[in-house]
Design a protein around this motif. Structure first.
Motif, PDB file in Angstrom:
ATOM      1  N   VAL A 222      31.843  31.682 -21.660  1.00 36.66           N
ATOM      2  CA  VAL A 222      31.483  30.844 -20.596  1.00 36.66           C
ATOM      3  C   VAL A 222      30.240  30.197 -20.390  1.00 36.66           C
ATOM      4  CG1 VAL A 222      32.211  29.948 -18.393  1.00 36.66           C
ATOM      5  CG2 VAL A 222      33.743  31.277 -19.665  1.00 36.66           C
ATOM      6  N   LEU A 223      29.340  31.477 -20.132  1.00 36.27           N
ATOM      7  CA  LEU A 223      28.081  31.118 -19.884  1.00 36.27           C
ATOM      8  C   LEU A 223      27.181  30.415 -20.900  1.00 36.27           C
ATOM      9  CD1 LEU A 223      27.088  34.496 -17.799  1.00 36.27           C
ATOM     10  CD2 LEU A 223      26.948  32.360 -16.767  1.00 36.27           C
ATOM     11  N   ALA A 224      27.172  30.940 -22.006  1.00 38.75           N
ATOM     12  CA  ALA A 224      26.698  30.621 -23.219  1.00 38.75           C
ATOM     13  C   ALA A 224      26.763  29.037 -23.348  1.00 38.75           C
ATOM     14  CB  ALA A 224      26.948  31.224 -24.346  1.00 38.75           C
ATOM     15  N   SER A 225      28.166  28.604 -23.284  1.00 36.43           N
ATOM     16  CA  SER A 225      28.782  27.291 -23.690  1.00 36.43           C
ATOM     17  C   SER A 225      28.158  26.168 -22.427  1.00 36.43           C
ATOM     18  CB  SER A 225      30.253  27.112 -23.491  1.00 36.43           C
ATOM     19  OG  SER A 225      30.837  26.046 -23.424  1.00 36.43           O
ATOM     20  N   GLU A 226      28.128  26.767 -21.272  1.00 37.09           N
ATOM     21  CA  GLU A 226      27.729  25.835 -20.158  1.00 37.09           C
ATOM     22  C   GLU A 226      26.146  25.748 -20.128  1.00 37.09           C
ATOM     23  OE1 GLU A 226      29.467  26.795 -16.225  1.00 37.09           O
ATOM     24  OE2 GLU A 226      31.611  26.324 -17.266  1.00 37.09           O
ATOM     25  N   LEU A 227      25.551  26.761 -20.398  1.00 39.61           N
ATOM     26  CA  LEU A 227      23.931  26.510 -20.719  1.00 39.61           C
ATOM     27  C   LEU A 227      23.744  25.694 -21.610  1.00 39.61           C
ATOM     28  CD1 LEU A 227      22.686  30.491 -20.344  1.00 39.61           C
ATOM     29  CD2 LEU A 227      22.134  28.629 -19.207  1.00 39.61           C
ATOM     30  N   ALA A 228      24.334  25.701 -22.878  1.00 40.74           N
ATOM     31  CA  ALA A 228      23.908  24.723 -23.982  1.00 40.74           C
ATOM     32  C   ALA A 228      24.354  23.399 -23.173  1.00 40.74           C
ATOM     33  CB  ALA A 228      24.795  25.024 -25.095  1.00 40.74           C
ATOM     34  N   ALA A 229      25.507  23.144 -22.803  1.00 41.43           N
ATOM     35  CA  ALA A 229      25.547  21.905 -22.161  1.00 41.43           C
ATOM     36  C   ALA A 229      24.920  21.314 -20.808  1.00 41.43           C
ATOM     37  CB  ALA A 229      27.277  21.947 -21.541  1.00 41.43           C
ATOM     38  N   ALA A 230      24.547  22.296 -20.218  1.00 38.89           N
ATOM     39  CA  ALA A 230      23.549  22.041 -19.102  1.00 38.89           C
ATOM     40  C   ALA A 230      22.043  21.663 -19.575  1.00 38.89           C
ATOM     41  CB  ALA A 230      23.289  23.080 -18.135  1.00 38.89           C
ATOM     42  N   TYR A 231      21.563  22.397 -20.907  1.00 40.54           N
ATOM     43  CA  TYR A 231      20.546  22.044 -21.470  1.00 40.54           C
ATOM     44  C   TYR A 231      20.541  20.565 -22.022  1.00 40.54           C
ATOM     45  CZ  TYR A 231      16.400  22.280 -24.662  1.00 40.54           C
ATOM     46  OH  TYR A 231      15.184  22.322 -25.187  1.00 40.54           O
ATOM     47  N   ARG A 232      21.723  20.157 -22.771  1.00 40.30           N
ATOM     48  CA  ARG A 232      21.765  18.892 -23.328  1.00 40.30           C
ATOM     49  C   ARG A 232      22.035  17.664 -22.423  1.00 40.30           C
ATOM     50  NH1 ARG A 232      25.523  21.747 -26.634  1.00 40.30           N
ATOM     51  NH2 ARG A 232      27.343  20.866 -25.320  1.00 40.30           N
ATOM     52  N   ALA A 233      22.412  18.028 -21.102  1.00 41.24           N
ATOM     53  CA  ALA A 233      22.508  17.014 -20.281  1.00 41.24           C
ATOM     54  C   ALA A 233      21.962  17.248 -18.799  1.00 41.24           C
ATOM     55  CB  ALA A 233      24.139  16.655 -20.000  1.00 41.24           C
ATOM     56  N   PRO A 234      20.706  17.625 -18.781  1.00 36.08           N
ATOM     57  CA  PRO A 234      20.150  17.949 -17.367  1.00 36.08           C
ATOM     58  C   PRO A 234      20.497  17.253 -16.402  1.00 36.08           C
ATOM     59  CG  PRO A 234      18.445  17.151 -18.972  1.00 36.08           C
ATOM     60  CD  PRO A 234      19.665  17.292 -19.694  1.00 36.08           C
ATOM     61  N   GLY A 235      20.830  17.754 -15.091  1.00 32.47           N
ATOM     62  CA  GLY A 235      21.050  17.130 -13.942  1.00 32.47           C
ATOM     63  C   GLY A 235      22.461  16.425 -13.857  1.00 32.47           C
ATOM     64  N   ALA A 236      23.379  16.750 -15.011  1.00 27.63           N
ATOM     65  CA  ALA A 236      24.597  15.986 -14.841  1.00 27.63           C
ATOM     66  C   ALA A 236      25.422  16.939 -13.818  1.00 27.63           C
ATOM     67  CB  ALA A 236      25.088  16.198 -16.200  1.00 27.63           C
ATOM     68  N   ALA A 237      26.036  16.030 -13.038  1.00 28.40           N
ATOM     69  CA  ALA A 237      26.895  16.820 -11.938  1.00 28.40           C
ATOM     70  C   ALA A 237      28.017  17.510 -12.671  1.00 28.40           C
ATOM     71  CB  ALA A 237      27.613  15.449 -11.157  1.00 28.40           C
ATOM     72  N   ALA A 238      28.007  18.753 -12.013  1.00 26.95           N
ATOM     73  CA  ALA A 238      29.062  19.856 -12.322  1.00 26.95           C
ATOM     74  C   ALA A 238      29.675  20.418 -11.033  1.00 26.95           C
ATOM     75  CB  ALA A 238      28.330  20.903 -13.420  1.00 26.95           C
ATOM     76  N   GLY A 239      30.870  20.654 -11.225  1.00 34.04           N
ATOM     77  CA  GLY A 239      31.682  20.806  -9.750  1.00 34.04           C
ATOM     78  C   GLY A 239      31.301  22.443  -9.614  1.00 34.04           C
ATOM     79  N   VAL A 240      31.583  22.853  -8.447  1.00 33.17           N
ATOM     80  CA  VAL A 240      31.181  24.202  -8.236  1.00 33.17           C
ATOM     81  C   VAL A 240      32.466  24.934  -8.157  1.00 33.17           C
ATOM     82  CG1 VAL A 240      30.287  26.108  -6.167  1.00 33.17           C
ATOM     83  CG2 VAL A 240      29.138  23.918  -6.766  1.00 33.17           C
ATOM     84  N   LEU A 241      32.389  26.122  -8.910  1.00 35.52           N
ATOM     85  CA  LEU A 241      33.392  26.747  -8.936  1.00 35.52           C
ATOM     86  C   LEU A 241      33.456  27.875  -8.025  1.00 35.52           C
ATOM     87  CD1 LEU A 241      34.345  27.300 -12.846  1.00 35.52           C
ATOM     88  CD2 LEU A 241      35.308  25.318 -11.021  1.00 35.52           C
ATOM     89  N   ALA A 242      34.292  27.747  -6.660  1.00 33.81           N
ATOM     90  CA  ALA A 242      34.156  28.822  -5.756  1.00 33.81           C
ATOM     91  C   ALA A 242      34.883  30.027  -5.990  1.00 33.81           C
ATOM     92  CB  ALA A 242      34.853  28.178  -4.542  1.00 33.81           C
ATOM     93  N   PRO A 243      34.235  31.198  -5.725  1.00 32.58           N
ATOM     94  CA  PRO A 243      35.028  32.501  -6.067  1.00 32.58           C
ATOM     95  C   PRO A 243      36.454  32.418  -5.674  1.00 32.58           C
ATOM     96  CG  PRO A 243      32.917  33.017  -5.065  1.00 32.58           C
ATOM     97  CD  PRO A 243      33.064  31.293  -4.972  1.00 32.58           C
ATOM     98  N   ALA A 244      37.277  32.642  -6.257  1.00 37.89           N
ATOM     99  CA  ALA A 244      38.658  32.634  -6.041  1.00 37.89           C
ATOM    100  C   ALA A 244      39.376  33.684  -5.011  1.00 37.89           C
ATOM    101  CB  ALA A 244      39.648  32.393  -7.233  1.00 37.89           C
ATOM    102  N   GLU A 245      40.226  33.383  -3.915  1.00 36.58           N
ATOM    103  CA  GLU A 245      41.016  34.301  -3.422  1.00 36.58           C
ATOM    104  C   GLU A 245      41.920  34.824  -4.331  1.00 36.58           C
ATOM    105  OE1 GLU A 245      42.784  34.156   0.801  1.00 36.58           O
ATOM    106  OE2 GLU A 245      44.023  33.042  -0.717  1.00 36.58           O
TER     107      GLU A 245
END
Length: 515
Positions: A222-245
């Motif tokens: 998950v981290l690798a995929s999202e790092l690559a996506a965040a690099y391609r689209a810097p500043g793009a809005a991404a929802g915060v995934l709050a730690p689940a109960e």
């Protein structure tokens, strides 16, 4: 519940969604179309929510098409018992791991999760640093520390994530990576996630390092995929995934404990492993690593065998371990530890965190049958472990009450797992991250068989406790497992000689067997 034709149509849509296909026909086999054990669990949960009846991974294994599954579920009704759900800030496995760490039962870095990735493409360090910060902001668990209150752990999320660390032109890059991995985490002060970029010449390597309390193997992908996506689209809005109960169905937990009591009673005996020295202290304070390669043609044949069993690569890998250990020890009752990912059951498919449970796989090895019978045994045990993963390992141990031995993990001495190769795909106008986990210097069991996928095949990394095993002993064990994998890949279920396929215990000169 939907009428039968509507039910089949609903299942076709659910199958297609999980397989990421536009559509699937009623006779499409989920596993032959690309499904695996983790996606099967996700599909089972989707079907359960949609149709209102209990569905397990075994249902999908035995009825892998929409039409077959619809037939099985036609006679199934919604549970009559009222669900009793208990909720907690942290999962039981997280609490147990934290307590064990406080008691000093686990070496300081035995539960670090390191992943080393090659950074390919036109890399802008500032842009990569921004991506690292963005991913940490999206996943608060990476910014979490654990403080003690009244003897129990409580998660506290820190507001500011640590920045990317850049290390330039070190004389020995491998040693620099190892030094960073060996630096322990402070659970109360944090941070429990660190990202370090090593630049040596034109090559760039990104080390992602986290404590297991905030990260697991699936989290790395998950981290690798999202790092690559965040690099391609810097500043793009991404929802915060709050730690689940963490919510648990008490009835599901009771069912799981009944299953484990039945399977583990009487408890499995310790294996007479080919140790070099008797046990005189805690396991894993210092470990060694030996590696063996399994070539791509063999791996592809193993994958084909796994698909035939509606399973993933873990099943033939664990079969090779069980078969080799049976030959080494003469045992016919082999118990392996492994981890089951519960993301799909918890509704946390894309979440970073600690969402696995440790389970024992008890495998009966019959020397008079061939490899395919053993494959079926391991596949069945794996499916049942996934379907009964509501119980944490500590709860399983408490329910079974196995004899305790000093400095030994209850129920098993050997762990087996498969780490998939991480590759975020072509760089395009961004970066490509490619790599996988890095072996640790400390461990929690005597022998840990870690099968690591890579671009050219499969690497067996055998982590062994050096207080118990000399290197040449570990090398012989690893070679036995790879030889077993080759035999499995080459076996023919139609012509396989039963007795010759799983030979009896071998004679070892100079090895001392003991527990």
């Amino acid at each position: 519940m939907a009428s039968p034709p509507d039910r089949v149509a609903s299942l076709c849509a659910l199958f297609a969604a999980e397989l990421r296909l536009d559509s699937v026909p009623p006779d499409a086999d989920f596993f032959l179309a690309g499904g695996h054990s983790l996606s099967a669990l996700a599909l089972a949960m989707s079907v359960e929510r949609a149709l209102g009846v209990p569905v397990g991974v075994r249902d999908l294994v035995e009825c892998p098409t929409p039409a077959l599954l619809a037939g099985r579920l036609a006679a199934r009704s919604a549970p009559t018992r009222q669900r009793r759900v208990s909720r907690a800030e942290l999962g039981n496995e997280t609490r147990s791991l934290w307590l064990a760490r406080q008691r000093g039962e686990i070496p300081a870095t035995a539960y670090s999760v390191p992943c080393l990735l090659d950074v390919l493409g036109a890399s802008d360090v500032d842009r990569l640093g921004a991506a690292v910060l963005a991913v940490q902001l999206r996943h608060p668990r990476l910014r979490t520390v654990f403080v003690e209150r009244s003897g129990a752990p409580h998660a506290v999320t820190r507001p500011d994530p640590p920045p990317l660390t850049v290390v330039d032109e070190v004389p020995d890059p491998a040693a620099a990576v190892r030094a960073e991995i060996d630096r322990p985490f402070d659970l109360a002060r944090g941070p429990l996630f660190r990202a370090t970029l090593f630049r040596h010449g034109e090559r760039m390597s990104l080390l992602l390092l986290a404590d297991h309390l905030v990260c697991d193997g699936t989290s790395l992908r998950v981290l690798a995929s999202e790092l690559a996506a965040a690099y391609r689209a810097p500043g793009a809005a991404a929802g915060v995934l709050a730690p689940a109960e963490h919510a648990r169905d008490e009835g599901e937990l009771a069912d799981a404990l009944r299953y484990w009591r039945r399977v583990l009673s009487p408890p499995p005996e310790p294996l007479a492993l080919p140790v070099s020295r008797p046990r005189r202290g805690p396991v894993g304070a210092r470990t060694g690593i030996v590696t063996e390669e399994i070539q791509r043609p063999t791996v592809e044949r193993l994958r084909a065998l796994a698909r035939a069993r509606r399973a993933g690569l873990f099943v033939p890998a664990a079969t090779a371990v069980a078969g080799a250990l049976a030959r080494l020890t003469g045992a016919r009752d082999i118990c392996l530890g492994t981890a089951v990912d519960r993301r799909a059951r918890l509704g946390l498919t894309d979440a970073v965190g600690f969402h696995v449970v440790t389970v024992p796989l008890r495998i009966a090895v019959d020397p008079d049958t061939g490899w395919h019978r053993l494959l079926a045994e391991v596949a069945s045990a794996t499916v049942d472990a996934v379907d009964h993963s509501a119980a944490s390992f500590d709860e399983i141990v408490a329910a079974v009450e196995p004899p305790r031995r000093p400095w030994r993990t209850p129920l098993f001495d050997v762990f087996a797992t498969v780490y998939p190769h991480i590759d975020t795909g072509e760089a395009g106008d961004g970066i490509r991250l490619r790599g996988g986990p890095v072996p640790l210097r400390q461990g929690i069991v005597e022998l840990s068989f870690q099968f690591v996928e890579h671009a050219h095949g499969l690497r067996l990394v055998l982590q062994h406790d050096t207080a118990r095993y000399d290197r040449d002993t570990a090398e012989r064990i690893a070679r036995r497992v790879v030889d077993a994998a080759d035999r499995i890949a080459d076996s023919d279920p139609e012509s396989e000689p039963a007795a010759a396929s799983l030979p009896g215990p071998a004679v070892f000169d100079g090895f001392r067997f003991g527990t």
